[in-house]
Write a protein that holds these residues in place. Structure first.
Motif, PDB file in Angstrom:
ATOM      1  N   ALA A 158       1.070  -1.422  -0.244  1.00  0.00           N
ATOM      2  CA  ALA A 158       0.201   0.106  -0.148  1.00  0.00           C
ATOM      3  C   ALA A 158       0.799   1.472   0.036  1.00  0.00           C
ATOM      4  O   ALA A 158       0.690   2.705  -0.074  1.00  0.00           O
ATOM      5  CB  ALA A 158      -0.838  -0.130   1.131  1.00  0.00           C
ATOM      6  N   HIS A 161       2.132   1.663  -3.671  1.00  0.00           N
ATOM      7  CA  HIS A 161       1.097   2.501  -4.712  1.00  0.00           C
ATOM      8  C   HIS A 161       1.297   4.252  -3.745  1.00  0.00           C
ATOM      9  O   HIS A 161       0.580   4.831  -5.212  1.00  0.00           O
ATOM     10  CB  HIS A 161      -0.320   2.097  -3.818  1.00  0.00           C
ATOM     11  CG  HIS A 161      -0.619   0.977  -4.512  1.00  0.00           C
ATOM     12  ND1 HIS A 161      -1.319   0.383  -6.025  1.00  0.00           N
ATOM     13  CD2 HIS A 161      -0.812  -0.991  -3.987  1.00  0.00           C
ATOM     14  CE1 HIS A 161      -1.231  -0.478  -6.255  1.00  0.00           C
ATOM     15  NE2 HIS A 161      -1.632  -1.676  -5.328  1.00  0.00           N
ATOM     16  N   CYS A 162       1.048   4.397  -2.602  1.00  0.00           N
ATOM     17  CA  CYS A 162       1.268   5.307  -2.386  1.00  0.00           C
ATOM     18  C   CYS A 162       2.577   5.689  -2.805  1.00  0.00           C
ATOM     19  O   CYS A 162       1.852   7.507  -3.688  1.00  0.00           O
ATOM     20  CB  CYS A 162       1.098   6.072  -1.003  1.00  0.00           C
ATOM     21  SG  CYS A 162       1.182   7.298   0.487  1.00  0.00           S
ATOM     22  N   GLN A 164       3.836   5.942  -5.757  1.00  0.00           N
ATOM     23  CA  GLN A 164       3.625   5.740  -7.070  1.00  0.00           C
ATOM     24  C   GLN A 164       3.345   6.961  -7.293  1.00  0.00           C
ATOM     25  O   GLN A 164       3.003   7.653  -8.411  1.00  0.00           O
ATOM     26  CB  GLN A 164       2.429   4.178  -7.052  1.00  0.00           C
ATOM     27  CG  GLN A 164       3.298   3.654  -7.872  1.00  0.00           C
ATOM     28  CD  GLN A 164       2.344   2.622  -8.675  1.00  0.00           C
ATOM     29  OE1 GLN A 164       2.362   1.970  -9.531  1.00  0.00           O
ATOM     30  NE2 GLN A 164       1.481   2.262  -7.970  1.00  0.00           N
ATOM     31  N   ILE A 210      -3.939   3.131 -12.959  1.00  0.00           N
ATOM     32  CA  ILE A 210      -3.507   2.682 -11.746  1.00  0.00           C
ATOM     33  C   ILE A 210      -4.537   2.374 -11.139  1.00  0.00           C
ATOM     34  O   ILE A 210      -4.116   1.302  -9.881  1.00  0.00           O
ATOM     35  CB  ILE A 210      -1.991   3.369 -11.585  1.00  0.00           C
ATOM     36  CG1 ILE A 210      -0.972   3.071 -12.284  1.00  0.00           C
ATOM     37  CG2 ILE A 210      -2.303   3.050  -9.651  1.00  0.00           C
ATOM     38  CD1 ILE A 210       0.048   4.325 -11.821  1.00  0.00           C
ATOM     39  N   ASN A 214      -6.713  -1.268  -8.415  1.00  0.00           N
ATOM     40  CA  ASN A 214      -5.565  -1.378  -7.409  1.00  0.00           C
ATOM     41  C   ASN A 214      -6.412  -1.774  -6.724  1.00  0.00           C
ATOM     42  O   ASN A 214      -5.936  -2.068  -5.790  1.00  0.00           O
ATOM     43  CB  ASN A 214      -4.957  -0.073  -7.080  1.00  0.00           C
ATOM     44  CG  ASN A 214      -5.429   1.388  -6.570  1.00  0.00           C
ATOM     45  OD1 ASN A 214      -6.719   0.922  -6.350  1.00  0.00           O
ATOM     46  ND2 ASN A 214      -5.180   2.536  -6.536  1.00  0.00           N
ATOM     47  N   TYR A 216      -8.533  -0.528  -4.620  1.00  0.00           N
ATOM     48  CA  TYR A 216      -8.652   0.174  -3.360  1.00  0.00           C
ATOM     49  C   TYR A 216      -9.860   1.317  -3.504  1.00  0.00           C
ATOM     50  O   TYR A 216     -10.006   1.500  -4.665  1.00  0.00           O
ATOM     51  CB  TYR A 216      -7.323   0.906  -2.727  1.00  0.00           C
ATOM     52  CG  TYR A 216      -6.330  -0.129  -2.228  1.00  0.00           C
ATOM     53  CD1 TYR A 216      -6.320  -0.735  -1.770  1.00  0.00           C
ATOM     54  CD2 TYR A 216      -5.393   0.532  -3.095  1.00  0.00           C
ATOM     55  CE1 TYR A 216      -5.311  -1.948  -1.402  1.00  0.00           C
ATOM     56  CE2 TYR A 216      -3.980  -0.043  -2.909  1.00  0.00           C
ATOM     57  CZ  TYR A 216      -4.248  -1.019  -1.834  1.00  0.00           C
ATOM     58  OH  TYR A 216      -2.732  -1.723  -1.691  1.00  0.00           O
ATOM     59  N   SER A 219      -6.062   5.870  -3.378  1.00  0.00           N
ATOM     60  CA  SER A 219      -5.164   5.552  -3.838  1.00  0.00           C
ATOM     61  C   SER A 219      -4.052   4.694  -3.433  1.00  0.00           C
ATOM     62  O   SER A 219      -3.403   3.956  -4.257  1.00  0.00           O
ATOM     63  CB  SER A 219      -4.209   6.473  -4.143  1.00  0.00           C
ATOM     64  OG  SER A 219      -3.510   7.340  -3.399  1.00  0.00           O
ATOM     65  N   ALA A 220      -4.267   4.591  -2.480  1.00  0.00           N
ATOM     66  CA  ALA A 220      -3.395   3.181  -1.317  1.00  0.00           C
ATOM     67  C   ALA A 220      -3.961   2.743  -0.368  1.00  0.00           C
ATOM     68  O   ALA A 220      -3.324   1.882   0.587  1.00  0.00           O
ATOM     69  CB  ALA A 220      -2.479   3.857  -0.964  1.00  0.00           C
TER      70      ALA A 220
END
Length: 286
Positions: A158, A161-162, A164, A210, A214, A216, A219-220
């Protein structure tokens, strides 16, 4: 370090060994099995400050473990940036505001710049002063503030992802940047045309792909993070109408991006902050 099961029962090693002031000491003389058991139960109860029904005879619940920062004084923070409600400082401002962390929001103008640069570690802004020590680099400052406020995921994937999204924001800013400094108006408009028709739609679609893939809510994860704050900053930059030649609605069709920007915009502490600083929302209605 992660506590062992024994730590969870009896407290950290130094507390089990009686280093903590007021903690019961283990006896220095040999004990029988029954006496040893009673001593250990007494030590465990004192260390945990609980009484387990049916074992220690009481009914009190175990207190919630304190946060890591509970024994630390809150840092004194001074954030310096230009007098705009946007840019690279905005995610930092919002992160601290959402986390309820007090900070001094120093806003400089062109007249202040020569003097302010004297204390800027790399001659640029934003800067963040933490307990008298000056720091630079907006991504580093945002991560630090994210740790203060719990807005960085603890899960490694996670968090990836953050990060990114922090990189995606940098990519967008890097593409727009040259047109900000181009003095020839015809060249600037040609650059903006390329941005509006090709470059930005490509980057925004990458970001949307993205976000859609993902799994979620944001975003993360299912809670807002600093990754969402930089997406919000990018969105309001594009939708704010300050980039001549780039349509304000250029990002409107990217539904997950819009939903995240709206979630940040509608957060009660962001609403409070925006009202306090005079910022008017540019998020499109649902």
């Amino acid at each position: 370090t992660e506590p062992t099961p024994q730590d969870r029962l009896c407290g950290p090693r130094q507390e089990r060994e009686g280093v903590r002031e007021g903690a019961p000491q283990t006896p220095d003389v040999p004990l029988g099995a029954a006496a040893q058991g009673a001593a250990l139960l007494a030590l465990a109860e004192a260390a945990l400050s609980i009484s387990i029904p049916g074992l220690f005879g009481g009914g009190r619940a175990s207190p919630k473990a304190p946060e890591l920062r509970s024994n630390k004084m809150a840092p004194t923070l001074k954030l310096t940036y230009f007098n705009i409600n946007g840019g690279r400082a905005q995610p930092i401002r919002l992160c601290l505001a959402m986390g309820g962390v007090e900070f001094e929001d120093i806003r400089i103008t062109g007249a202040d710049l020569p003097e302010a640069k004297k204390t800027a570690p790399m001659g640029s802004f934003p800067t963040l002063e933490v307990d008298g020590k000056m720091f630079c680099q907006s991504a580093a400052m945002l991560r630090y503030c994210g740790k203060l406020t719990g807005m960085i995921p603890t899960d490694d994937i996670a968090a990836l992802h953050c990060d990114q999204m922090l990189g995606a924001y940098d990519d967008i800013a890097a593409k727009i940047g040259p047109s900000l400094y181009e003095k020839d108006q015809d060249k600037k408009m040609a650059m903006r045309k390329e941005l509006a028709e090709t470059t930005l739609p490509t980057l925004l679609q990458y970001v949307e792909n993205i976000l859609q893939g993902n799994g979620y809510k944001y975003s993360a994860g299912d809670e807002l993070t600093i990754g969402d704050l930089v997406l919000y900053a990018a969105f309001i930059w594009l939708a704010g109408g300050i980039l001549e030649g780039i349509p304000k609605d250029i990002a409107y069709k990217y539904t997950k991006l819009v939903a995240i920007a709206r979630a940040v915009d509608e957060h009660p502490r962001v609403v409070e902050w925006n009202e306090k600083t005079g910022y008017k929302s540019v998020i499109p209605p649902p």
